[in-house]
Scaffold this motif. Sequence first.
Motif: not given
Length: 255
Positions: A14, A19, A22
């Motif tokens: 992040d 983000t 992920s």
Amino acid sequence: MSDYILETQNLTKDFKGFTAVSDVSLKVRSGSIHALIGPNGAGKTTVFNLITKFLPATSGKIIFKGDDITHEPPAVTARRGFIRSFQISATFPHLTALENVRIGLQRKLGTEFHFWKSDKSLNVLNDQAMSLLESVDLQTFASTVTAEMPYGRKRALEIATTLALDPEMMLLDEPTQGMGQEDIARVVELIRKVSTNRTILMVEHNLSVVSNLCDWITVLTRGSILAEGSYDEVSRNPQVLEAYVGSDDMNDAHH
């Protein structure tokens, strides 16, 4: 030991509320040439930077040969034989190609040899450095100052300086970027040659390189894994084609 030399588990990054990566769980099979591909902004470089410790992960794990290396200092990881090509190949521009490779060999030895004390030990290193240059077809550039070498040859020198550290796993970041066809063909052959007895993970934009070279491909989009498989499998996957719409990469590779 599993068949997989490198695994990531739910790797996430992040940046201030965004983000970038992920939940990426990658498995790289020992002895394979594995590519990370995806349209621009897919997160390939961020994933690569997490794996090679240029960036700390927000969460998730990196496992190399069964050991959790997530929070290990990069130098310790490098000593395991896990080496990113440009980590050392910020080559010294005012040294010759031979001298640059020799520095890689000296690093591999460490300072316990006090290699600068004896001409004899330097000569041994010169011979080793020369054979590494020959392995990447740079013997004629041995005494050329690196700054004066053509771009494609500099990238080959980076691979030679990485090989000096005898990596078990080599990480290549866009090895053909900015090259003309002739240099690309040369570097592809070089990667194929140096992949014997080692594992290679590479980020690569050029899909004809990927189709020509790689055993396994992971396609990223928006920071997540979209598809995995052989080039034939992923290049026919409708979701992959859709992700590449608006980018000409996939179409180019088909011609």
